[in-house]
Design a protein around this motif. Structure first.
Motif, PDB file in Angstrom:
ATOM      1  N   GLY A  24       0.867  -1.117  -0.169  1.00  0.00           N
ATOM      2  CA  GLY A  24       0.048   0.068   0.036  1.00  0.00           C
ATOM      3  C   GLY A  24       0.845   1.315  -0.111  1.00  0.00           C
ATOM      4  N   LEU A  25       2.174   0.919  -0.439  1.00  0.00           N
ATOM      5  CA  LEU A  25       2.847   2.438  -0.286  1.00  0.00           C
ATOM      6  C   LEU A  25       3.041   3.068  -1.698  1.00  0.00           C
ATOM      7  CD1 LEU A  25       6.009   0.729   1.471  1.00  0.00           C
ATOM      8  CD2 LEU A  25       4.361   2.090   2.478  1.00  0.00           C
ATOM      9  N   VAL A  26       2.715   2.356  -2.663  1.00  0.00           N
ATOM     10  CA  VAL A  26       2.596   2.940  -4.086  1.00  0.00           C
ATOM     11  C   VAL A  26       1.141   2.586  -4.771  1.00  0.00           C
ATOM     12  CG1 VAL A  26       5.211   3.323  -4.214  1.00  0.00           C
ATOM     13  CG2 VAL A  26       3.614   1.271  -5.004  1.00  0.00           C
ATOM     14  N   THR A  27       0.958   3.195  -5.728  1.00  0.00           N
ATOM     15  CA  THR A  27      -0.260   2.772  -6.277  1.00  0.00           C
ATOM     16  C   THR A  27      -0.095   1.809  -7.484  1.00  0.00           C
ATOM     17  OG1 THR A  27      -0.177   4.535  -8.366  1.00  0.00           O
ATOM     18  CG2 THR A  27      -1.436   5.033  -5.927  1.00  0.00           C
ATOM     19  N   GLU A  28      -0.957   1.300  -8.264  1.00  0.00           N
ATOM     20  CA  GLU A  28      -0.569   0.438  -9.455  1.00  0.00           C
ATOM     21  C   GLU A  28      -0.078   0.907 -10.468  1.00  0.00           C
ATOM     22  OE1 GLU A  28      -0.789  -2.816  -9.967  1.00  0.00           O
ATOM     23  OE2 GLU A  28      -1.283  -3.249  -7.641  1.00  0.00           O
ATOM     24  N   LEU A  29      -0.484   2.281 -10.857  1.00  0.00           N
ATOM     25  CA  LEU A  29       0.358   3.105 -11.623  1.00  0.00           C
ATOM     26  C   LEU A  29       1.860   3.119 -11.633  1.00  0.00           C
ATOM     27  CD1 LEU A  29      -0.194   5.203 -14.062  1.00  0.00           C
ATOM     28  CD2 LEU A  29       0.205   7.089 -12.226  1.00  0.00           C
ATOM     29  N   ASP A  30       2.469   3.119 -10.778  1.00  0.00           N
ATOM     30  CA  ASP A  30       3.722   2.888 -10.704  1.00  0.00           C
ATOM     31  C   ASP A  30       4.296   1.538 -11.045  1.00  0.00           C
ATOM     32  OD1 ASP A  30       4.103   5.357  -9.458  1.00  0.00           O
ATOM     33  OD2 ASP A  30       4.101   4.745  -7.177  1.00  0.00           O
ATOM     34  N   VAL A  31       3.590   0.489 -10.620  1.00  0.00           N
ATOM     35  CA  VAL A  31       3.637  -0.946 -11.200  1.00  0.00           C
ATOM     36  C   VAL A  31       3.652  -0.711 -12.721  1.00  0.00           C
ATOM     37  CG1 VAL A  31       2.993  -3.364 -11.115  1.00  0.00           C
ATOM     38  CG2 VAL A  31       3.032  -1.832  -9.048  1.00  0.00           C
ATOM     39  N   GLU A  32       2.843  -0.272 -13.226  1.00  0.00           N
ATOM     40  CA  GLU A  32       2.516  -0.560 -14.682  1.00  0.00           C
ATOM     41  C   GLU A  32       3.668   0.540 -15.488  1.00  0.00           C
ATOM     42  OE1 GLU A  32       0.624  -2.266 -16.542  1.00  0.00           O
ATOM     43  OE2 GLU A  32       0.013  -3.206 -14.552  1.00  0.00           O
ATOM     44  N   GLN A  33       3.869   1.605 -14.876  1.00  0.00           N
ATOM     45  CA  GLN A  33       5.135   2.384 -15.547  1.00  0.00           C
ATOM     46  C   GLN A  33       6.304   1.650 -15.317  1.00  0.00           C
ATOM     47  OE1 GLN A  33       4.931   5.747 -13.107  1.00  0.00           O
ATOM     48  NE2 GLN A  33       3.562   7.027 -14.654  1.00  0.00           N
ATOM     49  N   ALA A  34       6.696   0.983 -14.341  1.00  0.00           N
ATOM     50  CA  ALA A  34       7.869  -0.073 -14.228  1.00  0.00           C
ATOM     51  C   ALA A  34       7.785  -1.103 -15.258  1.00  0.00           C
ATOM     52  CB  ALA A  34       8.145  -0.522 -12.814  1.00  0.00           C
ATOM     53  N   ARG A  35       6.826  -1.835 -15.499  1.00  0.00           N
ATOM     54  CA  ARG A  35       6.679  -2.871 -16.412  1.00  0.00           C
ATOM     55  C   ARG A  35       6.716  -2.387 -17.988  1.00  0.00           C
ATOM     56  NH1 ARG A  35       2.329  -6.088 -18.663  1.00  0.00           N
ATOM     57  NH2 ARG A  35       0.735  -4.488 -17.985  1.00  0.00           N
ATOM     58  N   GLY A  36       6.087  -1.171 -17.958  1.00  0.00           N
ATOM     59  CA  GLY A  36       6.388  -0.664 -19.634  1.00  0.00           C
ATOM     60  C   GLY A  36       7.743  -0.160 -19.707  1.00  0.00           C
ATOM     61  N   GLN A  37       8.485   0.103 -18.772  1.00  0.00           N
ATOM     62  CA  GLN A  37      10.015   0.769 -18.909  1.00  0.00           C
ATOM     63  C   GLN A  37      10.775  -0.671 -19.285  1.00  0.00           C
ATOM     64  OE1 GLN A  37      11.269   3.669 -18.949  1.00  0.00           O
ATOM     65  NE2 GLN A  37      13.497   3.206 -18.696  1.00  0.00           N
ATOM     66  N   LEU A  38      10.521  -1.615 -18.588  1.00  0.00           N
ATOM     67  CA  LEU A  38      11.080  -3.011 -18.635  1.00  0.00           C
ATOM     68  C   LEU A  38      11.060  -3.460 -20.295  1.00  0.00           C
ATOM     69  CD1 LEU A  38      12.815  -5.441 -18.020  1.00  0.00           C
ATOM     70  CD2 LEU A  38      10.725  -6.356 -16.668  1.00  0.00           C
ATOM     71  N   ALA A  39       9.753  -3.311 -20.614  1.00  0.00           N
ATOM     72  CA  ALA A  39       9.489  -3.941 -21.817  1.00  0.00           C
ATOM     73  C   ALA A  39      10.171  -3.135 -22.969  1.00  0.00           C
ATOM     74  CB  ALA A  39       7.899  -3.809 -22.290  1.00  0.00           C
ATOM     75  N   GLN A  40      10.332  -1.869 -22.794  1.00  0.00           N
ATOM     76  CA  GLN A  40      10.959  -1.025 -23.773  1.00  0.00           C
ATOM     77  C   GLN A  40      12.377  -1.479 -24.098  1.00  0.00           C
ATOM     78  OE1 GLN A  40      10.200   3.088 -23.228  1.00  0.00           O
ATOM     79  NE2 GLN A  40       8.092   3.029 -23.439  1.00  0.00           N
ATOM     80  N   THR A  41      13.066  -1.575 -22.560  1.00  0.00           N
ATOM     81  CA  THR A  41      14.358  -2.128 -22.632  1.00  0.00           C
ATOM     82  C   THR A  41      14.595  -3.346 -23.192  1.00  0.00           C
ATOM     83  OG1 THR A  41      14.679  -0.833 -20.750  1.00  0.00           O
ATOM     84  CG2 THR A  41      16.453  -2.484 -21.233  1.00  0.00           C
ATOM     85  N   ARG A  42      13.655  -4.228 -23.045  1.00  0.00           N
ATOM     86  CA  ARG A  42      13.857  -5.748 -23.552  1.00  0.00           C
ATOM     87  C   ARG A  42      13.709  -5.740 -25.202  1.00  0.00           C
ATOM     88  NH1 ARG A  42      10.246  -9.197 -19.334  1.00  0.00           N
ATOM     89  NH2 ARG A  42      11.988  -9.546 -17.874  1.00  0.00           N
ATOM     90  N   ALA A  43      12.919  -4.571 -25.554  1.00  0.00           N
ATOM     91  CA  ALA A  43      12.716  -4.522 -27.171  1.00  0.00           C
ATOM     92  C   ALA A  43      14.091  -4.166 -27.783  1.00  0.00           C
ATOM     93  CB  ALA A  43      11.565  -3.551 -27.566  1.00  0.00           C
ATOM     94  N   THR A  44      14.798  -3.456 -27.125  1.00  0.00           N
ATOM     95  CA  THR A  44      16.223  -3.121 -27.917  1.00  0.00           C
ATOM     96  C   THR A  44      16.840  -4.416 -28.293  1.00  0.00           C
ATOM     97  OG1 THR A  44      17.166  -2.652 -25.965  1.00  0.00           O
ATOM     98  CG2 THR A  44      15.978  -0.982 -26.881  1.00  0.00           C
ATOM     99  N   LEU A  45      16.794  -5.450 -27.308  1.00  0.00           N
ATOM    100  CA  LEU A  45      17.740  -6.752 -27.341  1.00  0.00           C
ATOM    101  C   LEU A  45      17.722  -7.452 -28.586  1.00  0.00           C
ATOM    102  CD1 LEU A  45      17.331  -8.032 -23.667  1.00  0.00           C
ATOM    103  CD2 LEU A  45      19.041  -6.686 -24.578  1.00  0.00           C
TER     104      LEU A  45
END
Length: 548
Positions: free
Chosen positions: A281-302
């Motif tokens: 309960g320290l952060v919202t689900e928005l933070d989780v989705e943002q972190a997941r989107g950032q990871l997906a973009q990085t993996r797309a460069t591989l």
């Protein structure tokens, strides 16, 4: 065509043997006179036939029959040919001397110094094995293997051997052609049912190079051989540069893949932490989705980086004449980019143009085409062919070799083309056009060489500035990423700022490696533009004797 003059049959049994050698020596002396620049057709025709008459008149009077025949030939040649040769030779323009093909006479304005030479030493560098300055043993081995076995090198060596063979073929025209034959012929008829005539002997012919056609053809072949040698050296320069460029590109892609993989792992850790904090309960689900989107973009460069790395590896394989994938076990283990100083001595423009093998190849090609212009011009002049035979003729094979069966003959043919519908002039015009193309190609090679050095200097300077700026950007991005993580844990900033700092760090590190790779590639291009990477090879033709 001029008439043939021939002495043959039984009347030549006592023909003086030294005559042929004396006549050849006469033509050698005349050819030496022809190779001077003050040639006068009228003076030549008079002086030559006077010399020939003196040669023919020098034989002992005791060889009465042969001497009488020789004097008759000389009289006919002198009577029939002096006036005709004077008219023909005077109508033909004398051959000019070889024009100046130096850099100064090329028409290209060569600057005294490079426009972007500031901060770079201008002494003449030693660029024979420039790749050794990178301190990378793997690169040294790859270039060494390529220079020995690469298809481009084998092709250049084959073309050099072809040029050598063409040169020997052209030089063979200096020498006479000698043949041997044996023949038996039956003549039917007569009271005894016919008879068989047996012949055996040797024959020789020699076209005297009076006006230098053969000499210019050989000179053109010499220039072609020198051009092929220079192209072999140019192939070494190009191959070494391409191997080094693809190797640097490959190592740079390996490092960029490593950075992308490291950032993806770091972002996976960030995503897990974010999920724990969201569950608490320290952060919202928005933070989780943002972190997941950032990871997906990085993996797309591989995948894109991996595909480019494999393509670069395959280019190296093909350059070395290997099946794609052969170098994978050797080069797959990751390694850093080669390390070397980006400051080199580059000399002055004139030194570079003199050193570059492709420029020398273009100049020698121009020289060859100009020699062929003179060779085509020499075809307008008359030519002299000397021929002779020595053998035996008898009514039985057993009688061959007897003194009474000996037959000898000697002929001299002086021929000139009086009318051919413009064929000779068309050949000259055609060669003039080929020469003009070679001249333009030579000028283009000079301009391209100057352009390549200036472009490489510009790219190297830009690469140095980019590398310095991205190195500073990486340092700042690393500090920002560390501070944002600490401030986020303290609740002073939101998660978006953390993600932005991580993204900035990833791009800064990736761009730094790309900038370093580009700077090394620009340095390699500069080495290539300066003509580095070849060793002088013996490509000059042997000094074949000139019988003329």
């Amino acid at each position: 065509m001029m008439p043939d003059f021939q002495v043959s049959g039984d009347g030549c049994r006592n023909f003086p043997v030294p005559f042929f050698a004396a006549l050849c020596q006469t033509w050698r002396n005349i050819d030496k006179h022809m190779n001077t620049n003050d040639f006068s057709p009228t003076a030549f025709s008079i002086s030559y036939f006077a010399t020939l008459h003196g040669t023919l008149s020098s034989f002992p009077n005791r060889m009465s029959l042969a001497h009488t025949l020789v004097r008759r030939i000389a009289h006919r040649i002198r009577t029939c040919s002096v006036l005709a040769a004077t008219v023909i030779f005077s109508a033909c323009a004398p051959l000019a001397s070889m024009p100046d093909l130096s850099l100064r006479a090329s028409g290209v304005e060569v600057p005294e110094k490079w426009r972007l030479y500031a901060g770079v030493a201008t002494e003449i560098p030693d660029l024979t094995h420039w790749w050794a300055r990178f301190g990378d043993t793997e690169l040294d081995a790859l270039i060494g293997r390529g220079l020995l076995n690469a298809p481009d090198m084998r092709l250049a060596h084959a073309r050099l051997r072809q040029a050598r063979a063409n040169r020997e073929l052209a030089a063979s025209a200096y020498y006479p052609t000698v043949g041997a034959s044996v023949r038996a012929s039956r003549n039917p008829g007569g009271d005894e049912g016919g008879r068989t005539l047996y012949n055996a002997g040797f024959d020789a012919s020699w076209e005297v190079d009076i006006f230098g056609r053969t000499r210019h053809e050989v000179a053109a072949a010499d220039a072609d051989l020198a051009a092929s040698g220079a192209r072999l050296e140019a192939a070494r320069v190009t191959l070494a540069a391409e191997i080094a460029r693809d190797y640097v590109h490959y190592r740079g892609l390996q490092m960029r893949l490593a950075i992308a993989t490291k950032n993806a792992q770091s972002q996976e850790d960030t995503l897990e932490i974010t999920r724990w904090r969201a569950a608490a309960g320290l952060v919202t689900e928005l933070d989780v989705e943002q972190a997941r989107g950032q990871l997906a973009q990085t993996r797309a460069t591989l995948p894109a980086l991996e595909n480019e790395r494999i393509a670069s590896l395959h280019r190296l394989d093909v350059l070395l004449g290997l099946t794609p994938g052969s170098l994978a076990p050797e080069l797959d283990p990751p390694a850093d980019l080669p390390q070397t100083s980006l400051q080199i001595a580059i000399g002055i423009p004139a030194d570079t143009l003199a050193h570059r093998p492709d420029v020398r190849a273009a100049r020698e090609t121009l020289r060859a085409e100009r020699e062929r212009v003179y060779a085509r011009g020499a075809e307008r002049f008359p030519n002299l062919t000397l021929s002779g035979s020595f053998g035996w003729q008898a009514l039985s094979a057993a009688a061959l070799g007897d003194g009474d069966s000996i037959v000898r003959s000697l002929a001299a043919t002086l021929a000139a083309t009086l009318f051919d519908g413009g064929r000779l002039q068309s050949r000259i015009d055609l060669q003039d056009a080929v020469q003009e193309q070679a001249w333009v190609a030579y000028e283009q090679s000079l301009l391209s060489a100057l352009m390549e050095v200036e472009n490489a200097l510009s790219a190297l300077a830009a690469g140095q500035r980019r590398t310095s700026s991205y190195a500073e950007a990486v340092e700042a991005a690393q500090n920002a990423a560390t501070l944002s993580g600490q401030m986020y844990q303290a609740g002073l900033i939101d998660f978006q700022q953390v993600l932005e700092s991580q993204r900035a760090l990833f791009f800064a590190e990736d761009n730094l490696i790309a900038a370093k790779s580009d700077a090394l590639t620009a340095l390699i291009a500069l080495y290539k533009a300066l003509g580095g990477g070849w060793e002088s090879t013996t490509t000059h033709p042997s000094n074949a004797p000139n019988p003329s």
